[in-house]
Design a protein around this motif. Structure first.
Motif, short mmCIF file in Angstrom:
data_model
loop_
_atom_site.label_atom_id
_atom_site.label_comp_id
_atom_site.label_asym_id
_atom_site.label_seq_id
_atom_site.Cartn_x
_atom_site.Cartn_y
_atom_site.Cartn_z
N THR A 72 0.85 -1.19 0.00
CA THR A 72 0.00 0.00 0.00
C THR A 72 0.89 1.24 0.00
N ASP A 73 0.56 2.18 -0.85
CA ASP A 73 1.23 3.47 -0.87
C ASP A 73 0.57 4.34 0.20
N LEU A 74 1.27 4.59 1.29
CA LEU A 74 0.67 5.35 2.38
C LEU A 74 0.56 6.83 2.06
N ARG A 75 1.21 7.28 1.01
CA ARG A 75 1.07 8.68 0.62
C ARG A 75 -0.31 8.92 0.02
N SER A 76 -0.83 7.91 -0.70
CA SER A 76 -2.15 8.04 -1.31
C SER A 76 -3.21 7.19 -0.63
N GLY A 77 -2.76 6.19 0.14
CA GLY A 77 -3.68 5.25 0.77
C GLY A 77 -4.19 4.18 -0.17
N ARG A 78 -3.57 4.04 -1.33
CA ARG A 78 -4.06 3.10 -2.33
C ARG A 78 -3.11 1.91 -2.49
N PRO A 79 -3.62 0.76 -2.96
CA PRO A 79 -2.75 -0.38 -3.25
C PRO A 79 -1.70 0.02 -4.27
N ALA A 80 -0.52 -0.61 -4.16
CA ALA A 80 0.59 -0.27 -5.06
C ALA A 80 1.28 -1.55 -5.52
N ASP A 81 2.19 -1.38 -6.47
CA ASP A 81 2.95 -2.52 -6.95
C ASP A 81 4.43 -2.16 -6.95
N MET A 82 5.27 -3.12 -7.36
CA MET A 82 6.71 -2.91 -7.32
C MET A 82 7.14 -1.79 -8.26
N GLY A 83 6.44 -1.65 -9.37
CA GLY A 83 6.77 -0.58 -10.31
C GLY A 83 6.63 0.80 -9.67
N GLN A 84 5.60 0.96 -8.84
CA GLN A 84 5.41 2.25 -8.18
C GLN A 84 6.50 2.51 -7.14
N ILE A 85 6.96 1.46 -6.47
CA ILE A 85 8.08 1.62 -5.53
C ILE A 85 9.33 2.06 -6.28
N VAL A 86 9.61 1.42 -7.40
CA VAL A 86 10.79 1.77 -8.20
C VAL A 86 10.71 3.23 -8.66
N ARG A 87 9.54 3.65 -9.10
CA ARG A 87 9.39 5.04 -9.57
C ARG A 87 9.55 6.02 -8.41
N ALA A 88 9.05 5.64 -7.23
CA ALA A 88 9.18 6.52 -6.07
C ALA A 88 10.63 6.66 -5.63
N ALA A 89 11.44 5.65 -5.97
CA ALA A 89 12.86 5.67 -5.58
C ALA A 89 13.73 6.48 -6.53
N GLN A 90 13.16 6.97 -7.64
CA GLN A 90 13.95 7.78 -8.56
C GLN A 90 14.45 9.03 -7.86
N GLY A 91 15.73 9.29 -8.00
CA GLY A 91 16.32 10.48 -7.38
C GLY A 91 16.65 10.30 -5.92
N VAL A 92 16.41 9.11 -5.36
CA VAL A 92 16.70 8.83 -3.96
C VAL A 92 17.87 7.86 -3.89
N ARG A 93 18.81 8.10 -2.99
CA ARG A 93 20.00 7.25 -2.88
C ARG A 93 19.89 6.20 -1.78
N PHE A 94 18.81 6.26 -0.99
CA PHE A 94 18.65 5.29 0.09
C PHE A 94 17.21 4.81 0.14
N VAL A 95 17.02 3.50 0.04
CA VAL A 95 15.72 2.87 0.20
C VAL A 95 15.80 1.99 1.44
N LEU A 96 15.01 2.31 2.45
CA LEU A 96 15.05 1.60 3.72
C LEU A 96 13.87 0.63 3.80
N VAL A 97 14.16 -0.64 4.03
CA VAL A 97 13.11 -1.65 4.12
C VAL A 97 13.13 -2.25 5.51
#
Length: 284
Positions: free
Chosen positions: A18-43
């Protein structure tokens, strides 16, 4: 998972992402796009859950497939163990050799089997691995005697420990069940938690300083307590170097759960995990 911190409001989440920014279900593609321009992804993980570790492996693989130059940072390994990580990535050691020579059982203690998908994707893509954690004897010393228990040499290897973040303290208190120890014991336990976060952020920044590519990204794998609400490692990355991070937190959810929208950028929910046995003695 329902603290009133960060992004306001709550939302219901079902199994999956779930994308908590929108509250909607999400997929891996949306995670990858959200990581554009970011150097750290914390899981943020649950250490005992095979499904969470498979999710972490999928995040790593998706970023590689998207053309990112991925480095993987591990809470599970301490800095002195760094030399024992590359032989696995480069295919020089068998799994048995890696588990033995990297001292997995003593370093971490959770069953290697449930972490195997992460190490398989690391080896498949020959990804650099970074041991993020400080020596556990340091954390035990601070837990008993506070920051003053560190030697001058140890302090020289770390940024100053910032114990003033009230939002982070609220997360820590919640992790203690809302009833953290009081007095010097409670303060020392909190200082040990900060030491972990400051140390891991410091290790991550030093490793990424050697990765000048604008496509470089470090996926940091750590317990959810170090990731949630952006107040653990993420806060330290921002404070130490002005680095923003994308946060993903894994949670248990029987069917549906209500979480704070400030918990992370994305949440991965799965059925409650089985409890794996551990010989770890560091309280995580």
């Amino acid at each position: 998972h329902r603290l009133p911190l960060g992004r306001p409001g709550e939302t219901k989440v079902g199994h999956g992402v779930t994308d908590l920014r929108s509250g909607r279900p999400a997929d891996m593609g949306q995670i990858v796009r959200a990581a554009q321009g970011v150097r750290f992804v914390l899981v943020g993980e649950s250490h005992t859950s095979a499904s969470r570790h498979k999710f972490q492996a999928d995040v790593i693989d998706a970023l590689v497939q998207a053309g990112r130059k991925v480095v993987v940072g591990f809470e599970m390994f301490t800095r002195p163990n760094q030399a024992n990580l590359a032989p696995w990535s480069l295919g020089r050691w068998t799994e048995e050799e890696f588990v033995q020579k990297a001292d997995w059982q003593k370093q971490w203690g959770y069953p290697f089997d449930i972490y195997r998908p992460i190490f398989e994707v690391v080896r498949e893509h020959k990804l650099p691995m970074v041991a993020l954690n400080v020596d556990r004897t340091w954390a035990r010393a601070v837990g008993r005697g506070g920051p003053g228990a560190l030697t001058a040499e140890q302090r020289a290897e770390l940024p100053p420990l910032d114990l003033t973040n009230k939002r982070h303290r609220a997360v820590f208190d919640a992790l203690m069940g809302g009833h953290p120890p009081t007095g010097p014991m409670g303060e020392n336990m909190y200082a040990a938690q900060v030491l972990w976060d400051e140390g891991m952020a410091d290790s991550a920044l030093k490793a990424m300083a050697k990765q000048p590519s604008p496509r470089a990204v470090m996926v940091i794998l750590a317990g959810s307590g170090h990731v949630m609400y952006g107040e653990g490692i993420g806060y330290r990355l921002q404070k130490q170097a002005g680095e923003k991070s994308l946060t993903l937190v894994c949670i248990d959810a029987p069917e549906q759960a209500t979480v704070s929208r400030g918990l992370a950028d994305f949440v991965f929910a799965a059925p409650p995990t089985e409890k794996a046995e551990t010989k770890s003695d560091d309280g995580k």
